[in-house]
Design a protein around this motif. Structure first.
Motif, PDB file in Angstrom:
ATOM      1  N   UNK A  86    -115.901  15.241  33.612  1.00  0.00           N
ATOM      2  CA  UNK A  86    -115.524  16.103  32.497  1.00  0.00           C
ATOM      3  C   UNK A  86    -115.010  15.228  31.357  1.00  0.00           C
ATOM      4  N   UNK A  87    -114.209  15.785  30.462  1.00  0.00           N
ATOM      5  CA  UNK A  87    -113.816  15.058  29.255  1.00  0.00           C
ATOM      6  C   UNK A  87    -112.735  14.024  29.487  1.00  0.00           C
ATOM      7  N   UNK A  88    -111.967  14.124  30.559  1.00  0.00           N
ATOM      8  CA  UNK A  88    -110.918  13.151  30.839  1.00  0.00           C
ATOM      9  C   UNK A  88    -109.544  13.665  30.446  1.00  0.00           C
ATOM     10  N   UNK A  89    -108.558  12.985  30.944  1.00  0.00           N
ATOM     11  CA  UNK A  89    -107.179  13.417  30.776  1.00  0.00           C
ATOM     12  C   UNK A  89    -106.702  13.337  29.326  1.00  0.00           C
ATOM     13  N   UNK A  90    -106.916  12.209  28.670  1.00  0.00           N
ATOM     14  CA  UNK A  90    -106.410  12.063  27.302  1.00  0.00           C
ATOM     15  C   UNK A  90    -107.165  12.941  26.314  1.00  0.00           C
ATOM     16  N   UNK A  91    -108.470  13.124  26.539  1.00  0.00           N
ATOM     17  CA  UNK A  91    -109.239  14.027  25.659  1.00  0.00           C
ATOM     18  C   UNK A  91    -108.743  15.473  25.810  1.00  0.00           C
ATOM     19  N   UNK A  96    -104.420  15.483  44.319  1.00  0.00           N
ATOM     20  CA  UNK A  96    -104.306  15.297  42.868  1.00  0.00           C
ATOM     21  C   UNK A  96    -105.099  14.089  42.404  1.00  0.00           C
ATOM     22  N   UNK A  97    -105.068  13.003  43.199  1.00  0.00           N
ATOM     23  CA  UNK A  97    -105.866  11.818  42.840  1.00  0.00           C
ATOM     24  C   UNK A  97    -107.354  12.143  42.813  1.00  0.00           C
ATOM     25  N   UNK A  98    -107.812  12.891  43.800  1.00  0.00           N
ATOM     26  CA  UNK A  98    -109.226  13.277  43.828  1.00  0.00           C
ATOM     27  C   UNK A  98    -109.545  14.155  42.627  1.00  0.00           C
ATOM     28  N   UNK A 140    -114.701   6.686  25.356  1.00  0.00           N
ATOM     29  CA  UNK A 140    -115.173   5.330  25.079  1.00  0.00           C
ATOM     30  C   UNK A 140    -114.593   4.307  26.049  1.00  0.00           C
ATOM     31  N   UNK A 141    -113.357   4.497  26.456  1.00  0.00           N
ATOM     32  CA  UNK A 141    -112.684   3.577  27.370  1.00  0.00           C
ATOM     33  C   UNK A 141    -112.126   4.362  28.561  1.00  0.00           C
ATOM     34  N   UNK A 142    -112.973   4.748  29.484  1.00  0.00           N
ATOM     35  CA  UNK A 142    -112.485   5.578  30.602  1.00  0.00           C
ATOM     36  C   UNK A 142    -111.568   4.817  31.560  1.00  0.00           C
ATOM     37  N   UNK A 143    -111.590   3.485  31.510  1.00  0.00           N
ATOM     38  CA  UNK A 143    -110.714   2.711  32.387  1.00  0.00           C
ATOM     39  C   UNK A 143    -109.250   2.969  32.047  1.00  0.00           C
ATOM     40  N   UNK A 144    -108.912   3.012  30.758  1.00  0.00           N
ATOM     41  CA  UNK A 144    -107.532   3.286  30.349  1.00  0.00           C
ATOM     42  C   UNK A 144    -107.113   4.686  30.793  1.00  0.00           C
ATOM     43  N   UNK A 145    -108.032   5.635  30.678  1.00  0.00           N
ATOM     44  CA  UNK A 145    -107.752   7.009  31.090  1.00  0.00           C
ATOM     45  C   UNK A 145    -107.504   7.082  32.596  1.00  0.00           C
ATOM     46  N   UNK A 146    -108.305   6.357  33.366  1.00  0.00           N
ATOM     47  CA  UNK A 146    -108.138   6.347  34.813  1.00  0.00           C
ATOM     48  C   UNK A 146    -106.848   5.676  35.245  1.00  0.00           C
ATOM     49  N   UNK A 147    -106.509   4.557  34.602  1.00  0.00           N
ATOM     50  CA  UNK A 147    -105.263   3.853  34.937  1.00  0.00           C
ATOM     51  C   UNK A 147    -104.055   4.717  34.584  1.00  0.00           C
ATOM     52  N   UNK A 148    -104.107   5.401  33.462  1.00  0.00           N
ATOM     53  CA  UNK A 148    -103.007   6.284  33.082  1.00  0.00           C
ATOM     54  C   UNK A 148    -102.858   7.428  34.082  1.00  0.00           C
ATOM     55  N   UNK A 149    -103.973   8.053  34.453  1.00  0.00           N
ATOM     56  CA  UNK A 149    -103.909   9.152  35.414  1.00  0.00           C
ATOM     57  C   UNK A 149    -103.356   8.706  36.756  1.00  0.00           C
ATOM     58  N   UNK A 150    -103.830   7.581  37.259  1.00  0.00           N
ATOM     59  CA  UNK A 150    -103.353   7.052  38.535  1.00  0.00           C
ATOM     60  C   UNK A 150    -101.870   6.684  38.456  1.00  0.00           C
TER      61      UNK A 150
END
Length: 130
Positions: free
Chosen positions: A117-122, A106-108, A55-65
């Motif tokens: 795909x489902x994302x890091x937090x999922x 790793x960033x890529x 639902x909020x992929x921005x938070x997932x992306x910021x956390x991963x980065x």
């Protein structure tokens, strides 16, 4: 009388080290950024898991980065401390560039995983409840 060429070595490990010129961007600002990033990882992690990664992929992306940058800074500090260029003139730069290439890779990978795909937090939530 024969003359033998004796190699002259400039500098040894016992010579005093040269210090880089003072720079605020590499000194106190760099230190403050590291501490701010480390402290910000806790609320970023809670926010990313409290909201869904889909639902909020921005938070997932910021956390991963942020996790990748945090890890890169830590590994880079270890390389600077233990593989000093005077003692390891060949291996030090090779390891430093290997770390940079691994960080970009790793960033890529995290970007591809978060967008396709489902994302890091999922992923972590599914592994945690499995």
């Amino acid at each position: 009388m024969s003359l033998v060429a004796v190699p002259i070595y400039k500098g040894t490990v016992n010579d005093p080290t040269t210090f880089p010129p003072p720079s605020k961007t590499h000194g106190s600002y760099h230190w403050a950024f590291e501490r701010l990033l480390s402290a910000a990882l806790v609320p970023m992690t809670v926010t990313a898991f409290a909201t869904s990664g889909t639902n909020y992929p921005l938070f997932d992306g910021i956390l991963g980065l942020s996790l990748i940058i945090h890890s890169h800074i830590g590994f880079d500090s270890s390389i600077v401390d233990y593989l000093h260029p005077r003692k390891f003139p060949v291996l030090g730069p090779i390891i430093r560039w290997t770390l940079r290439a691994a960080t970009v890779g790793t960033m890529v990978g995290v970007y591809q995983f978060n967008t396709n795909d489902i994302g890091l937090t999922e992923l972590i939530s599914k592994v945690w409840t499995a």
